[in-house]
Scaffold this motif. Sequence first.
Motif, PDB file in Angstrom:
ATOM      1  N   GLU A 117       0.837  -1.196   0.000  1.00 23.43           N
ATOM      2  CA  GLU A 117       0.000   0.000   0.000  1.00 23.43           C
ATOM      3  C   GLU A 117       0.875   1.249   0.000  1.00 23.43           C
ATOM      4  OE1 GLU A 117      -3.481   2.033   2.746  1.00 23.43           O
ATOM      5  OE2 GLU A 117      -2.912  -0.033   3.114  1.00 23.43           O
ATOM      6  N   ASP A 118       0.504   2.212  -0.827  1.00 26.84           N
ATOM      7  CA  ASP A 118       1.209   3.500  -0.900  1.00 26.84           C
ATOM      8  C   ASP A 118       2.693   3.316  -1.216  1.00 26.84           C
ATOM      9  OD1 ASP A 118      -1.243   4.672  -0.198  1.00 26.84           O
ATOM     10  OD2 ASP A 118      -0.747   4.646   1.932  1.00 26.84           O
ATOM     11  N   TYR A 119       3.007   2.341  -2.046  1.00 27.36           N
ATOM     12  CA  TYR A 119       4.397   1.983  -2.361  1.00 27.36           C
ATOM     13  C   TYR A 119       5.206   3.153  -2.908  1.00 27.36           C
ATOM     14  CZ  TYR A 119       3.559   2.168  -7.346  1.00 27.36           C
ATOM     15  OH  TYR A 119       3.302   2.615  -8.601  1.00 27.36           O
ATOM     16  N   SER A 120       4.548   4.127  -3.534  1.00 27.71           N
ATOM     17  CA  SER A 120       5.281   5.213  -4.179  1.00 27.71           C
ATOM     18  C   SER A 120       5.281   6.515  -3.376  1.00 27.71           C
ATOM     19  CB  SER A 120       4.702   5.474  -5.576  1.00 27.71           C
ATOM     20  OG  SER A 120       3.368   5.946  -5.465  1.00 27.71           O
ATOM     21  N   PHE A 121       4.696   6.514  -2.180  1.00 30.11           N
ATOM     22  CA  PHE A 121       4.681   7.731  -1.367  1.00 30.11           C
ATOM     23  C   PHE A 121       6.100   8.155  -1.017  1.00 30.11           C
ATOM     24  CE2 PHE A 121       0.306   8.023   0.894  1.00 30.11           C
ATOM     25  CZ  PHE A 121      -0.344   7.907  -0.316  1.00 30.11           C
ATOM     26  N   ALA A 122       6.307   9.446  -0.952  1.00 32.10           N
ATOM     27  CA  ALA A 122       7.609   9.989  -0.556  1.00 32.10           C
ATOM     28  C   ALA A 122       7.854   9.682   0.921  1.00 32.10           C
ATOM     29  CB  ALA A 122       7.639  11.490  -0.793  1.00 32.10           C
ATOM     30  N   THR A 123       9.036   9.164   1.212  1.00 31.80           N
ATOM     31  CA  THR A 123       9.395   8.745   2.567  1.00 31.80           C
ATOM     32  C   THR A 123      10.851   9.121   2.814  1.00 31.80           C
ATOM     33  OG1 THR A 123       7.894   6.870   2.277  1.00 31.80           O
ATOM     34  CG2 THR A 123       9.417   6.744   4.118  1.00 31.80           C
ATOM     35  N   LEU A 124      11.162   9.477   4.044  1.00 33.09           N
ATOM     36  CA  LEU A 124      12.536   9.826   4.405  1.00 33.09           C
ATOM     37  C   LEU A 124      13.269   8.586   4.898  1.00 33.09           C
ATOM     38  CD1 LEU A 124      11.766  13.093   6.416  1.00 33.09           C
ATOM     39  CD2 LEU A 124      12.646  12.920   4.079  1.00 33.09           C
ATOM     40  N   VAL A 125      14.525   8.463   4.499  1.00 35.37           N
ATOM     41  CA  VAL A 125      15.373   7.378   4.981  1.00 35.37           C
ATOM     42  C   VAL A 125      16.702   7.985   5.413  1.00 35.37           C
ATOM     43  CG1 VAL A 125      16.409   6.743   2.747  1.00 35.37           C
ATOM     44  CG2 VAL A 125      16.118   4.995   4.498  1.00 35.37           C
ATOM     45  N   ARG A 126      17.316   7.377   6.424  1.00 34.13           N
ATOM     46  CA  ARG A 126      18.626   7.840   6.897  1.00 34.13           C
ATOM     47  C   ARG A 126      19.699   7.413   5.907  1.00 34.13           C
ATOM     48  NH1 ARG A 126      19.569   4.606  11.352  1.00 34.13           N
ATOM     49  NH2 ARG A 126      17.990   3.288  10.433  1.00 34.13           N
ATOM     50  N   ILE A 127      20.617   8.297   5.618  1.00 30.71           N
ATOM     51  CA  ILE A 127      21.725   7.971   4.717  1.00 30.71           C
ATOM     52  C   ILE A 127      22.689   7.021   5.422  1.00 30.71           C
ATOM     53  CG2 ILE A 127      23.730   8.920   3.504  1.00 30.71           C
ATOM     54  CD1 ILE A 127      21.976  11.510   3.117  1.00 30.71           C
ATOM     55  N   ASP A 128      23.114   7.390   6.611  1.00 27.80           N
ATOM     56  CA  ASP A 128      24.028   6.563   7.416  1.00 27.80           C
ATOM     57  C   ASP A 128      23.196   5.802   8.440  1.00 27.80           C
ATOM     58  OD1 ASP A 128      25.894   5.480   9.179  1.00 27.80           O
ATOM     59  OD2 ASP A 128      27.126   7.289   9.248  1.00 27.80           O
ATOM     60  N   SER A 129      23.225   4.502   8.351  1.00 28.25           N
ATOM     61  CA  SER A 129      22.391   3.671   9.238  1.00 28.25           C
ATOM     62  C   SER A 129      22.785   3.773  10.709  1.00 28.25           C
ATOM     63  CB  SER A 129      22.456   2.208   8.800  1.00 28.25           C
ATOM     64  OG  SER A 129      23.774   1.705   8.944  1.00 28.25           O
ATOM     65  N   LEU A 140      15.151  11.656   0.487  1.00 31.68           N
ATOM     66  CA  LEU A 140      13.770  11.336   0.147  1.00 31.68           C
ATOM     67  C   LEU A 140      13.761  10.195  -0.860  1.00 31.68           C
ATOM     68  CD1 LEU A 140      10.925  12.472   0.778  1.00 31.68           C
ATOM     69  CD2 LEU A 140      11.125  13.812  -1.311  1.00 31.68           C
ATOM     70  N   VAL A 141      12.999   9.147  -0.551  1.00 30.11           N
ATOM     71  CA  VAL A 141      12.876   7.982  -1.426  1.00 30.11           C
ATOM     72  C   VAL A 141      11.406   7.581  -1.486  1.00 30.11           C
ATOM     73  CG1 VAL A 141      15.200   7.114  -0.916  1.00 30.11           C
ATOM     74  CG2 VAL A 141      13.274   6.343   0.480  1.00 30.11           C
ATOM     75  N   THR A 142      11.093   6.603  -2.313  1.00 35.95           N
ATOM     76  CA  THR A 142       9.725   6.075  -2.307  1.00 35.95           C
ATOM     77  C   THR A 142       9.566   5.142  -1.111  1.00 35.95           C
ATOM     78  OG1 THR A 142      10.265   4.150  -3.651  1.00 35.95           O
ATOM     79  CG2 THR A 142       9.581   6.161  -4.834  1.00 35.95           C
ATOM     80  N   ARG A 143       8.346   4.914  -0.726  1.00 39.85           N
ATOM     81  CA  ARG A 143       8.087   4.054   0.425  1.00 39.85           C
ATOM     82  C   ARG A 143       8.647   2.648   0.218  1.00 39.85           C
ATOM     83  NH1 ARG A 143       2.601   4.659   3.353  1.00 39.85           N
ATOM     84  NH2 ARG A 143       3.749   6.464   4.014  1.00 39.85           N
ATOM     85  N   ILE A 144       8.538   2.100  -0.991  1.00 34.09           N
ATOM     86  CA  ILE A 144       9.068   0.751  -1.213  1.00 34.09           C
ATOM     87  C   ILE A 144      10.587   0.749  -1.110  1.00 34.09           C
ATOM     88  CG2 ILE A 144       9.079   0.880  -3.742  1.00 34.09           C
ATOM     89  CD1 ILE A 144       8.369  -2.227  -1.540  1.00 34.09           C
ATOM     90  N   GLN A 145      11.260   1.809  -1.536  1.00 39.44           N
ATOM     91  CA  GLN A 145      12.714   1.880  -1.356  1.00 39.44           C
ATOM     92  C   GLN A 145      13.055   1.927   0.128  1.00 39.44           C
ATOM     93  OE1 GLN A 145      13.200   5.308  -4.005  1.00 39.44           O
ATOM     94  NE2 GLN A 145      14.718   4.114  -5.155  1.00 39.44           N
ATOM     95  N   PHE A 146      12.293   2.718   0.896  1.00 40.97           N
ATOM     96  CA  PHE A 146      12.485   2.768   2.342  1.00 40.97           C
ATOM     97  C   PHE A 146      12.351   1.363   2.937  1.00 40.97           C
ATOM     98  CE2 PHE A 146      10.381   2.666   6.463  1.00 40.97           C
ATOM     99  CZ  PHE A 146      11.271   3.375   7.264  1.00 40.97           C
ATOM    100  N   PHE A 147      11.274   0.662   2.563  1.00 40.24           N
ATOM    101  CA  PHE A 147      11.070  -0.689   3.099  1.00 40.24           C
ATOM    102  C   PHE A 147      12.227  -1.603   2.720  1.00 40.24           C
ATOM    103  CE2 PHE A 147       6.225   0.017   3.171  1.00 40.24           C
ATOM    104  CZ  PHE A 147       6.237   0.329   4.516  1.00 40.24           C
ATOM    105  N   CYS A 148      12.666  -1.566   1.480  1.00 38.30           N
ATOM    106  CA  CYS A 148      13.793  -2.411   1.052  1.00 38.30           C
ATOM    107  C   CYS A 148      15.018  -2.146   1.917  1.00 38.30           C
ATOM    108  CB  CYS A 148      14.141  -2.134  -0.408  1.00 38.30           C
ATOM    109  SG  CYS A 148      12.940  -2.738  -1.602  1.00 38.30           S
TER     110      CYS A 148
END
Length: 177
Positions: A117-129, A140-148
Amino acid sequence: MPTQAEILAELGIPGGVAVGGAGAGSAINAEELGNDATMEQLWAMKAMEHSEIYFNLLCAVDPRLLKLTPKDDLVYSAFRKEFPDFNIGKLEEEELKSSVAKEKWRPFCMSFEKEIEDYSFATLVRIDSQDEYTEANTILVTRIQFFCIEIARNREGFNDSIRSKFKPKPRTKKVEQ
């Protein structure tokens, strides 16, 4: 296609004012909105809220126990099959946003259109884990990229040190209007 009222409610703005001349209950056409500053600000606020909640979870719970979607196993296996050498520890913007990267990511992301759901929504991810969400450590990435990225970080141990380095931050309650 979600109605404007549904989108505004998702953003925490029930009964919000129509944007771009769309009436309540009408479907939103992204082309008609263009780069509407109000909508961009609302999406940014929602993305920031999501990142705060997620980081607090990382600070409080063993990341290997977190389940981010009902389809974590599918997301993780598909991601590592398509991107086996992708560096999840410290992201490189080029690996996500260059024209070559976009050509590889686009069909991969689209394959989750009906799965997440909402796989393409804009989502923030940390660059350095190993660090928290800051302006300098966020992309800023898509939600599916964040999940991956985050499912892989959780399963592969990249988020393990967060609980010992950071504490959950109290969140301010939203005032209902």
